[in-house]
Design an enzyme around this catalytic site. Structure first.
Site, PDB file in Angstrom:
ATOM      1  N   LYS A 192       0.849  -1.196   0.000  1.00  0.00           N
ATOM      2  CA  LYS A 192       0.000   0.000   0.000  1.00  0.00           C
ATOM      3  C   LYS A 192       0.880   1.239   0.000  1.00  0.00           C
ATOM      4  O   LYS A 192       1.546   1.540   0.986  1.00  0.00           O
ATOM      5  CB  LYS A 192      -0.928   0.070   1.216  1.00  0.00           C
ATOM      6  N   GLU A 195      -1.569   7.520  -0.013  1.00  0.00           N
ATOM      7  CA  GLU A 195      -2.629   8.066  -0.866  1.00  0.00           C
ATOM      8  C   GLU A 195      -2.202   9.357  -1.544  1.00  0.00           C
ATOM      9  O   GLU A 195      -2.835   9.794  -2.517  1.00  0.00           O
ATOM     10  CB  GLU A 195      -3.902   8.309  -0.049  1.00  0.00           C
ATOM     11  N   GLY A 245       7.166   5.342   8.031  1.00  0.00           N
ATOM     12  CA  GLY A 245       6.283   6.477   8.231  1.00  0.00           C
ATOM     13  C   GLY A 245       6.461   7.075   9.602  1.00  0.00           C
ATOM     14  O   GLY A 245       7.537   6.981  10.203  1.00  0.00           O
ATOM     15  N   GLY A 250       3.439   4.032  13.506  1.00  0.00           N
ATOM     16  CA  GLY A 250       4.210   2.831  13.812  1.00  0.00           C
ATOM     17  C   GLY A 250       3.767   2.186  15.111  1.00  0.00           C
ATOM     18  O   GLY A 250       3.645   0.953  15.215  1.00  0.00           O
ATOM     19  N   GLU A 267      10.518   1.615  10.148  1.00  0.00           N
ATOM     20  CA  GLU A 267      11.477   2.718   9.957  1.00  0.00           C
ATOM     21  C   GLU A 267      10.671   3.986  10.133  1.00  0.00           C
ATOM     22  O   GLU A 267       9.836   4.338   9.304  1.00  0.00           O
ATOM     23  CB  GLU A 267      12.125   2.627   8.575  1.00  0.00           C
ATOM     24  N   CYS A 301      13.078  11.553   6.825  1.00  0.00           N
ATOM     25  CA  CYS A 301      13.336  11.031   8.165  1.00  0.00           C
ATOM     26  C   CYS A 301      14.789  11.218   8.562  1.00  0.00           C
ATOM     27  O   CYS A 301      15.110  11.295   9.748  1.00  0.00           O
ATOM     28  CB  CYS A 301      12.947   9.560   8.240  1.00  0.00           C
TER      29      CYS A 301
END
Length: 506
Positions: A192, A195, A245, A250, A267, A301
């Site tokens: 996935k 979006e 993300g 998470g 991660e 990140c």
């Protein structure tokens, strides 16, 4: 002379017809069961870029079932490593052939500069080739020291069906940090993408089919975290989740996955420090700091979003960073001169502004920027390069992830103070140290709590080197040989040679 270097709209052609994205389920491209769709507009230009199927419960259920069947059938999991490697290598070649097409679509959906997108797609192809090499070198262990009548073997087998959930900031690169390693291990997958940047993952699915990947081995479902992502992490037919993300999401994935005790690799966020000692090459450090905080508009990140500078050189270095920041081209991401593009969404733009505003209220000073940018000819959202000085450890901007082109400046006097500040955030993804003294670099590297440490550089990366964080930056590793180990289970086999087992019952 303007305060910043701005690149206006360059007039590059934007496709008039949106990219149409569908789900890939068991080898077929299909719309959502309920016919729902969602649209993505360019964060830089405002134009409609893509229209995608919006997945729901029925769609993800069918995708998981397809991945489960493909894995349990055993054809992919038991195939020779050389056969899997051939498909990964063919995929890499196809990525190279379609680099410009992928890069343009990624630029339009994410707002990142076109030159950066091209480089990322090139890097992604390299990851597929590296994973192909790992597919051919997988091996376990043997133990022939258990006695003359025993032989021990350690087998490494694919973990099974994996759910791969990727973010919007590096959509094609990050799926390429996960999927080829899972496939090399013999896993099947449900993917996935975010979006906000779904379309390049759809293209990857098309390329995998052209490369000869069997139906059902990779399935792609487009849509939102709720319900698609939540179902992907809680379904008991899924053996593992790999997510990149936010730390908040998470944590939710870990809670959901607990119900089935599936393996989870995460991660997550980072608040990555660079510590600059007074003997450092300040010119080199300033350039790397500017790169580290503005790369991908700071939506990274690994962003070098805070520096911890020795008091003796703090003023000089800050001036150098301010001067260099004014020279960095911000603007139209379709112009090859641009180094920093648009912010992903209006909501995220507001979040960045709030961090800067709150820091000022708490007593920090904005040495540069601190506001939105208007770019001639563009309707999207941009944020100025921003440097915040006078930051103290108790401020949110010192320890929380801003995820924008905002640099926090803190100071220190001793190594112990620098380490304390570097480790003060709840994150531990990466860190950097600048000094000409190798002993200083080694001491810092050993004492800082981070998954990656750079010395006298920032954000270099190689397929061979593992990547991941400690503390609230995640668990598990991607890339390197560790990247494929995440998708493997270890099985011990103990074989008795001949009829040599002592009888328990006389």
């Amino acid at each position: 002379m303007t305060e910043f270097t701005l690149i206006p709209a360059c007039g590059a052609a934007i496709p008039t017809d949106p990219f149409i994205g569908q789900h890939l389920i068991d080898g077929a491209w299909v719309g959502s069961a309920d016919g729902a769709v969602f649209e993505r507009h360019s964060p830089a230009h405002g134009d409609l870029v893509s229209r995608s199927a919006r997945g729901g419960g029925d769609d993800i259920a069918r995708a998981i079932a397809a991945a489960r069947h493909a894995f349990d059938a055993g054809d992919w999991a038991a195939s020779p490593g050389a056969a899997r490697a051939r498909i990964l290598l063919k995929t890499a070649d196809l990525i190279d052939e379609n680099r410009e097409r992928i890069a343009v679509l990624e630029t339009l959906e994410s707002g990142k500069p076109i030159t950066q997108a091209r480089a990322e797609i090139e890097g992604a192809a390299d990851l597929w080739r590296y994973a192909a090499a790992l597919a051919r070198t997988l091996h376990g262990d043997s133990h022939n020291s258990l006695g003359p009548d025993m032989l021990g073997m350690v087998l490494k087998e694919p973990v099974g069906v994996v759910s791969l959930i990727t973010p919007w900031n590096f959509p094609f690169l990050i799926i390429s940090q996960k999927l080829p390693f899972a496939l090399a291990a013999g896993c099947t997958a449900v993917v996935k993408p975010s979006e906000m940047t779904p379309s390049t993952t759809v293209i990857l699915g098309q390329l995998l089919q052209r490369a000869g990947l069997p139906d059902g081995v990779v399935n792609i479902v487009l849509g939102y975290g709720d319900p698609v992502g939540a179902l992907m992490t809680g379904d008991d037919r899924v053996d593992m989740v790999s997510f990149t993300g936010s730390t908040a999401v998470g944590k939710q994935i870990v809670r959901t996955a607990t119900g089935t005790l599936k393996k989870v690799s995460l991660e997550l966020g980072g608040k990555n420090p660079q510590v600059i000692f007074p003997d450092a090459d300040l010119e080199a450090a300033a350039d790397a700091i500017v790169f580290g905080v503005y790369f991908n508009a700071g939506e990274c990140c690994n962003s070098g979003s805070r520096i911890i500078v020795h008091e003796d050189v703090a003023g000089t270095l800050t001036e150098m960073i301010v001067d260099a920041s004014r020279k960095v081209p911000f603007g139209d991401p379709l112009d090859p001169r641009t180094k920093v593009g648009a912010i992903i969404s209006p909501d995220h733009q507001a979040k960045i502004a709030a961090y800067v505003r709150d820091a000022e209220t708490a007593g920090a000073q904005v040495a540069l920027g601190g506001k939105a940018l208007s770019i001639d000819g563009l309707a999207g959202q941009f944020h100025a390069p921003t440097i915040v000085t006078g930051v103290t450890p108790d401020m949110a901007i010192a320890t929380e992830e801003v995820f924008g082109p905002v640099l926090s400046v803190l100071t220190f006097r001793t190594m112990d103070q620098a380490i304390l500040l570097a480790n003060s955030a709840s994150y531990g993804l990466s860190a950097g140290v600048w000094s000409r003294d190798v002993h200083t670099c080694l001491e810092f590297s050993r004492r800082v709590r981070a998954g990656t440490v750079w010395t006298n550089t920032w954000m270099d990366g190689f397929a061979e080197m593992p990547f991941g964080g400690v503390k609230q930056s995640g668990q598990g590793r991607e890339l390197g040989r560790y990247g494929i180990e995440e998708f493997l289970e270890v099985k011990s086999v103990q074989m008795r040679i001949g009829d040599t087992r002592p009888r328990w019952v006389a």
